[in-house]
Design a protein around this motif. Structure first.
Motif, PDB file in Angstrom:
ATOM      1  N   LYS A 148       0.795  -1.235   0.000  1.00 49.29           N
ATOM      2  CA  LYS A 148       0.000   0.000   0.000  1.00 49.29           C
ATOM      3  C   LYS A 148       0.826   1.284   0.000  1.00 49.29           C
ATOM      4  N   THR A 149       2.034   1.232   0.568  1.00 52.80           N
ATOM      5  CA  THR A 149       2.854   2.458   0.628  1.00 52.80           C
ATOM      6  C   THR A 149       3.813   2.595  -0.547  1.00 52.80           C
ATOM      7  N   PHE A 150       3.802   1.643  -1.464  1.00 51.33           N
ATOM      8  CA  PHE A 150       4.701   1.699  -2.622  1.00 51.33           C
ATOM      9  C   PHE A 150       4.357   2.940  -3.442  1.00 51.33           C
ATOM     10  N   LEU A 223       8.623  -9.064  -0.876  1.00 51.20           N
ATOM     11  CA  LEU A 223       7.570  -8.537  -0.004  1.00 51.20           C
ATOM     12  C   LEU A 223       6.184  -8.896  -0.523  1.00 51.20           C
ATOM     13  N   ILE A 224       6.031  -8.919  -1.838  1.00 53.21           N
ATOM     14  CA  ILE A 224       4.748  -9.317  -2.432  1.00 53.21           C
ATOM     15  C   ILE A 224       4.450 -10.780  -2.120  1.00 53.21           C
ATOM     16  N   ILE A 225       5.454 -11.635  -2.217  1.00 53.84           N
ATOM     17  CA  ILE A 225       5.280 -13.040  -1.852  1.00 53.84           C
ATOM     18  C   ILE A 225       4.805 -13.152  -0.406  1.00 53.84           C
ATOM     19  N   GLU A 226       5.413 -12.372   0.488  1.00 56.89           N
ATOM     20  CA  GLU A 226       5.011 -12.397   1.893  1.00 56.89           C
ATOM     21  C   GLU A 226       3.580 -11.922   2.077  1.00 56.89           C
ATOM     22  N   LYS A 227       3.213 -10.860   1.370  1.00 56.37           N
ATOM     23  CA  LYS A 227       1.871 -10.294   1.505  1.00 56.37           C
ATOM     24  C   LYS A 227       0.803 -11.264   1.008  1.00 56.37           C
TER      25      LYS A 227
END
Length: 400
Positions: A148-150, A223-227
């Protein structure tokens, strides 16, 4: 009236029964282990399965040429690492030489995991692609709908995979300016995202306009994988790739846990290279593995179950065609595309004193992998083996 009364007296009984059954169902739901739900729904790699055995006559016909290359490239067994050539998943040639840890006197063996540097990007991309294949993510999804903060609103998952975001390398924008980052502190993937979100880090190029190889892209993909999975990157990679494929000597480096036990890296003169503030960032690097484990990984990527055909085609499509040339980049894989129609797929890596090269000759079902924990560019020379197996028109004289 009698029938109506009977019906009326049955209604409370039926409602009671529904409530009891519903209560039982709720009890079952609350007793389900969330981890098992994640595990059951996680898209996982599958081994390719048995492949056609190659004959001893074929092995003999190519082994001498591979051995000649090995002796020329690493004279007197000077390699400090591991080297493997296989066809149909069957190992034709492998060598292990040098120290895993000079101070302890331990030697590199088939079971010694070393830092594979940017070859890690192929594995990160594979996890992302499996999530896309399972419908949990879309290639053209905006990154800021996930993280969301990207701050770069036009950037998509596909652009991260193909290095077309225009972002700057985190190693550069955290290097000198203490107002951006204090190098006395270990940098993490989340820190990189926070810096991008709050420090007005400009782009090197307008998003989507040109190819620019950048480690920041793959730190964001981690980070996308984690999300998407709800797991830490190291756990998601283990569940999706390492465990299903039996990659028992492969793991993600954790600076807090593994610093004292990992295989260190060395300069060309043999001096050990220490850690720095960038060593905790993963996705772009920080997979530790062996050549045998990476062979399992490569063969699984050739499985019909790997990706749907339409998605697989996009993986091996070039995304860096601004200027005519043979070099290109797909979704997590480098490639050379000749006018003859022949294609060469690979990825190299370098981090500290670790160098790595992963080559997959898909038409010939050949895998070539070299890993070294002592700084040398000879690792990258393994592509000279490709013409042994197929029509790969390299001009190696220009490199000598």
């Amino acid at each position: 009236m009698k029938m109506s009364f009977l019906k009326m007296t049955k209604i409370p009984q039926i409602l009671f029964l529904i409530l009891v059954l519903s209560s039982c169902g709720n009890d079952k739901k609350t007793s389900v282990d969330p981890a098992s739900v994640v595990e059951d729904t996680m898209p996982k790699m599958k081994p390719l399965g048995p492949e056609k055995r190659i004959s001893q006559a074929y092995i003999n016909s190519v082994k001498g040429r591979i051995n000649h290359f090995y002796n020329k490239n690493w004279p007197n067994n000077s390699m400090n690492g591991s080297f493997l050539v296989a066809r149909n998943g069957q190992i034709i040639f492998e060598r292990y030489n040098g120290y895993a840890n000079k101070n302890e006197g331990t030697k590199i063996t088939a079971e010694t995991p070393v830092q594979i540097a940017s070859v890690s990007k192929v594995l990160t991309a594979t996890a992302v692609l499996k999530l896309v294949n399972a419908g949990k993510l879309d290639l053209d999804q905006k990154v800021n709908t996930i993280l969301k903060t990207f701050p770069y609103e036009d950037c998509t998952v596909r652009m991260l995979l193909s290095h077309r975001t225009g972002m700057r390398n985190y190693a550069y924008f955290t290097d000198h300016d203490k107002s951006v980052w204090d190098r006395h502190n270990q940098l993490t993937n989340k820190d990189i995202l926070d810096i991008l979100a709050t420090k007005d880090i400009g782009l090197e190029a307008k998003t989507g306009t040109r190819f620019g190889y950048c480690n920041t892209n793959y730190a964001m993909l981690a980070l996308i994988i984690e999300k998407i999975t709800g797991l830490k990157y190291k756990e998601a990679m283990a569940e999706m790739i390492f465990k299903p494929l039996g990659m028992t000597h492969t793991y993600i480096f954790d600076d807090d846990k593994d610093r004292k036990t990992i295989v260190p890296s060395y300069k060309g003169n043999g001096a050990e290279i220490g850690f720095d503030y960038l060593d905790n960032v993963y996705g772009d690097k920080n997979v530790f593995s062996t050549v045998r484990d990476l062979l399992k990984f490569d063969r699984a990527r050739q499985s019909p179950d790997f990706l749907k055909p339409a998605l697989l085609k996009q993986v091996y499509t070039g995304y860096s065609n601004e200027r005519k040339g043979t070099k290109n980049y797909g979704l997590g894989i480098r490639m050379i595309n000749w006018e003859t129609g022949q294609n060469f797929y690979f990825h190299n890596g370098w981090w500290h004193g670790n160098t790595s090269s992963y080559i997959t000759l898909m038409k010939e079902h050949v895998t070539i992998i070299a890993l070294s924990n002592k700084m040398t560019r000879n690792t990258y020379a393994v592509r000279k083996l490709a013409p042994i197996f197929g029509d790969y028109p390299f001009n190696f004289k220009d490199e000598e």
